[in-house]
Structures are given as C-alpha cells and as structure tokens.
Design a protein around this motif. Sequence first.
Motif, mmCIF file in Angstrom:
data_model
loop_
_atom_site.group_PDB
_atom_site.id
_atom_site.type_symbol
_atom_site.label_atom_id
_atom_site.label_comp_id
_atom_site.label_asym_id
_atom_site.label_seq_id
_atom_site.Cartn_x
_atom_site.Cartn_y
_atom_site.Cartn_z
ATOM 1 N N VAL A 155 48.876 50.719 42.975
ATOM 2 C CA VAL A 155 47.971 51.831 42.648
ATOM 3 C C VAL A 155 46.515 51.410 42.815
ATOM 4 O O VAL A 155 45.695 52.168 43.366
ATOM 5 C CB VAL A 155 48.237 52.321 41.205
ATOM 6 N N ILE A 156 46.175 50.202 42.370
ATOM 7 C CA ILE A 156 44.793 49.706 42.501
ATOM 8 C C ILE A 156 44.389 49.643 43.966
ATOM 9 O O ILE A 156 43.297 50.083 44.350
ATOM 10 C CB ILE A 156 44.655 48.322 41.825
ATOM 11 N N ILE A 157 45.261 49.116 44.808
ATOM 12 C CA ILE A 157 44.941 48.980 46.236
ATOM 13 C C ILE A 157 44.832 50.352 46.906
ATOM 14 O O ILE A 157 43.932 50.588 47.733
ATOM 15 C CB ILE A 157 45.999 48.109 46.944
ATOM 16 N N ILE A 158 45.709 51.278 46.541
ATOM 17 C CA ILE A 158 45.672 52.612 47.152
ATOM 18 C C ILE A 158 44.422 53.386 46.734
ATOM 19 O O ILE A 158 43.777 54.041 47.572
ATOM 20 C CB ILE A 158 46.945 53.413 46.781
ATOM 21 N N LEU A 159 44.046 53.299 45.459
ATOM 22 C CA LEU A 159 42.929 54.102 44.948
ATOM 23 C C LEU A 159 41.556 53.525 45.274
ATOM 24 O O LEU A 159 40.579 54.273 45.362
ATOM 25 C CB LEU A 159 43.064 54.280 43.428
ATOM 26 N N ASP A 160 41.454 52.222 45.432
ATOM 27 C CA ASP A 160 40.159 51.579 45.689
ATOM 28 C C ASP A 160 39.939 51.442 47.196
ATOM 29 O O ASP A 160 40.594 50.634 47.861
ATOM 30 C CB ASP A 160 40.116 50.198 45.029
ATOM 31 N N PRO A 196 52.759 39.487 42.433
ATOM 32 C CA PRO A 196 51.595 40.273 42.013
ATOM 33 C C PRO A 196 50.693 39.525 41.041
ATOM 34 O O PRO A 196 49.464 39.715 41.061
ATOM 35 C CB PRO A 196 52.215 41.519 41.357
ATOM 36 N N LEU A 197 51.277 38.662 40.191
ATOM 37 C CA LEU A 197 50.455 37.898 39.253
ATOM 38 C C LEU A 197 49.582 36.889 39.994
ATOM 39 O O LEU A 197 48.390 36.736 39.697
ATOM 40 C CB LEU A 197 51.346 37.174 38.234
ATOM 41 N N ILE A 198 50.174 36.183 40.955
ATOM 42 C CA ILE A 198 49.426 35.182 41.730
ATOM 43 C C ILE A 198 48.257 35.829 42.466
ATOM 44 O O ILE A 198 47.116 35.374 42.386
ATOM 45 C CB ILE A 198 50.357 34.464 42.739
ATOM 46 N N TYR A 199 48.541 36.922 43.178
ATOM 47 C CA TYR A 199 47.482 37.594 43.936
ATOM 48 C C TYR A 199 46.482 38.271 43.007
ATOM 49 O O TYR A 199 45.276 38.305 43.299
ATOM 50 C CB TYR A 199 48.099 38.630 44.896
ATOM 51 N N GLY A 200 46.978 38.819 41.900
ATOM 52 C CA GLY A 200 46.088 39.496 40.963
ATOM 53 C C GLY A 200 45.076 38.557 40.336
ATOM 54 O O GLY A 200 43.913 38.918 40.138
ATOM 55 N N PHE A 201 45.501 37.332 40.032
ATOM 56 C CA PHE A 201 44.596 36.363 39.412
ATOM 57 C C PHE A 201 43.717 35.652 40.441
ATOM 58 O O PHE A 201 42.576 35.308 40.153
ATOM 59 C CB PHE A 201 45.395 35.316 38.627
ATOM 60 N N LYS A 202 44.236 35.430 41.643
ATOM 61 C CA LYS A 202 43.538 34.597 42.612
ATOM 62 C C LYS A 202 42.554 35.375 43.479
ATOM 63 O O LYS A 202 41.462 34.878 43.781
ATOM 64 C CB LYS A 202 44.571 33.892 43.516
ATOM 65 N N LEU A 203 42.913 36.587 43.914
ATOM 66 C CA LEU A 203 42.026 37.362 44.776
ATOM 67 C C LEU A 203 40.950 38.038 43.936
ATOM 68 O O LEU A 203 41.245 38.866 43.072
ATOM 69 C CB LEU A 203 42.822 38.404 45.575
ATOM 70 N N THR A 204 39.696 37.688 44.209
ATOM 71 C CA THR A 204 38.571 38.109 43.361
ATOM 72 C C THR A 204 38.463 39.624 43.246
ATOM 73 O O THR A 204 38.277 40.160 42.142
ATOM 74 C CB THR A 204 37.254 37.537 43.922
ATOM 75 N N ASN A 261 38.830 41.480 39.682
ATOM 76 C CA ASN A 261 37.706 42.229 39.118
ATOM 77 C C ASN A 261 38.070 43.682 38.868
ATOM 78 O O ASN A 261 37.654 44.286 37.869
ATOM 79 C CB ASN A 261 36.497 42.156 40.062
ATOM 80 N N ARG A 262 38.853 44.251 39.795
ATOM 81 C CA ARG A 262 39.257 45.650 39.642
ATOM 82 C C ARG A 262 40.190 45.813 38.436
ATOM 83 O O ARG A 262 40.047 46.761 37.650
ATOM 84 C CB ARG A 262 39.958 46.121 40.925
ATOM 85 N N VAL A 263 41.132 44.895 38.272
ATOM 86 C CA VAL A 263 42.037 44.950 37.133
ATOM 87 C C VAL A 263 41.262 44.805 35.813
ATOM 88 O O VAL A 263 41.490 45.551 34.861
ATOM 89 C CB VAL A 263 43.119 43.834 37.238
ATOM 90 N N LEU A 264 40.321 43.849 35.781
ATOM 91 C CA LEU A 264 39.514 43.634 34.578
ATOM 92 C C LEU A 264 38.646 44.849 34.251
ATOM 93 O O LEU A 264 38.487 45.187 33.083
ATOM 94 C CB LEU A 264 38.631 42.389 34.756
ATOM 95 N N SER A 265 38.131 45.510 35.275
ATOM 96 C CA SER A 265 37.298 46.695 35.037
ATOM 97 C C SER A 265 38.139 47.837 34.473
ATOM 98 O O SER A 265 37.677 48.578 33.599
ATOM 99 C CB SER A 265 36.624 47.143 36.342
ATOM 100 N N VAL A 266 39.390 47.971 34.943
ATOM 101 C CA VAL A 266 40.279 49.005 34.406
ATOM 102 C C VAL A 266 40.627 48.710 32.955
ATOM 103 O O VAL A 266 40.586 49.621 32.094
ATOM 104 C CB VAL A 266 41.574 49.107 35.262
#
Length: 310
Positions: free
Chosen positions: A46-51, A287-295, A299-304
């Motif tokens: 959802v994050i990738i599709i919406l952003d 998803p955890l590896i990419y979510g934590f490693k890709l800036t 940042n998008r997850v933290l902002s949500v």
Amino acid sequence: MMDNVSLITLFALSGLNETMNHRAVLFSLTLLCYLFILLVNVTLIVIIILDKNLHEPMYILLCMFCMNGLYGTAGFYPKFLWDLLSPVHVISYAGCHVQALVMYSFACSDLSILAVMAYDRYAAICRPLEYHSVMSKQRLSTLVCFSWLAPFCIIGTNIILTSRLKLCSSFIARLFCVNWIIVSLACFPADTIVNNIVAYITIIIYVFHGVFIVWSYMYLIKTCVNSTENRAKFMQTCVPHLTSLLIFLGTILLDIMHIRYGSKDLPQTLQNFIAVEFLIIPPIMNPLIYGFKLTKIRNRVLSVITFKMK
C-alpha cells in the motif's frame, strides 16, 4: 487396483498426525503468523502504491515481491488452518494439483523476481547514465510479467503432465501437496520419463537464474570496490536484496537436502517446520528487511506511524 485408480478423488495428508494434541496452540500461532505476514506485506504494498515518489523500478519490484509472498502463503495457510480445526486432513484431487501449482510457482517466481532485482541493481550502479533507458517502463513491465507468467506456465506444464498419471495411492506424507510426491504415487510401471525430463529442464532454468544473480553481484562488487559512492549505493540497496536471496536459498535448499538425505527418524514437528519454513521465514523477513533498510520506505512508514499517534 489399476481399474480403481481413476476413483481417487481425495488425498490424505499425514503431516499433522503427531501434532494434533497441541492443535489449539498450533492454530493460534499459525493464525498470528499468517496475520503478521498479511500485515507487513500489505503495508509495504500500500505504501509503494500510494506514494508516487516510490514509483521507481526498485520499489515496484519490491511491491511485486511482496504480492508474490501473499500469493504463495494464500496457497498454504487457509487450508492448513482449516486442517487444524478438522478431525480429518484431506484435500481434493483438483485442489491438490492447484496447491502444488501455487507452491512451486510461488518459489520459482521469487527467484525470478530476485533475478530481475539483481539486473536492476546492476543497471543502476554499473550503467547509471543509461539506467532510465535500460529499465524503462516498458521493459520493467515485460520483466515483471515474465517473472510471474513464466514460472506459472512452466510449473503448470509439470502439473498437467502429473495429472495424466494413474495413481495407486492417495496418501501424502506432508502438510501440503507436492508435485514430486504425487508423481511417486503413480502405479508401477508408470511412464514418468516425460515428467522427469520436464522437471530437470525446470531445475536447469532456475539454476541459470541463480547463476545470473551470482554473476550480477560479482560484477557489482567489482564495480563498487574503487568507488565510495557506489559502495554506499551497494550497502543501501543491494544488501537487503542479498539478504533476501540468502534467506530464500537457505530455506529451499534445507528442504531439498532433507527430502534427499534427511532422516525419517526426525520428529514429525521438525520435519513439518523444514517443509514449510519457505512459507514462514521469507514472507515475514523480506518486507521487514526492506522496510528497515531502504530509507524512503522507512521514512514513509515512520511518518504514517507518527501521524496515527498524533
């Protein structure tokens, strides 16, 4: 017996026979695991599709990677959860073939997407000036379609060849349907030569995928050694990909080694875990590896999360 082979409409699954005393606990843990897999993968998708800032080849491929994880786990967890609540563990003849198709095509698609990701990183780091022409929208769409459709067609061919065999047993000593076990149930003597040839061709195709990934990363490492900027790019975007690749290969190879060389004296619970770990570890860890490693994604997850806490 040969006259009755066409009457086989159900397969009996035996993997749960020794664990049913703890089925309430197992059901709860499995349900939590599946819900967590759904949560982390759907969140990333959802994050990738919406952003719109994430509508780049690397993130689109990551989105496809997570979608494939949902596809593969959907072929196992709902049926497994149902079996944990049921006194009998059976699956229909057609359902067994469909499940085998989903399991195998999921694993092969994972390797295909990892190969496309390796090509994308090669183009981004080794050919930065040509990157947008090399990874154009048209080429990306072609590669994504190839990553999904080719495994589906290849594994579908294997399944169709298996479905023509006359079977003399309906007993599957696993938690889910596996194509090679169905082939082993064929009445003797059975014409499995074509099945074996197509199976070996399939193995060769995906071994070449692995060889391509290794070659890509050897070239990437060689390119990055003398460049601080490229080393930074490699650590940021390639390390998650390599980690996903190692997790995938580790889980698949452990299952294959157990099938070929493993002891049948191992506890049933351990055998079950080895058989299903490729449906547990990669769909959670990727998803955890990419979510934590890709800036950008982090940042998008933290902002949500920050926005929801306000």
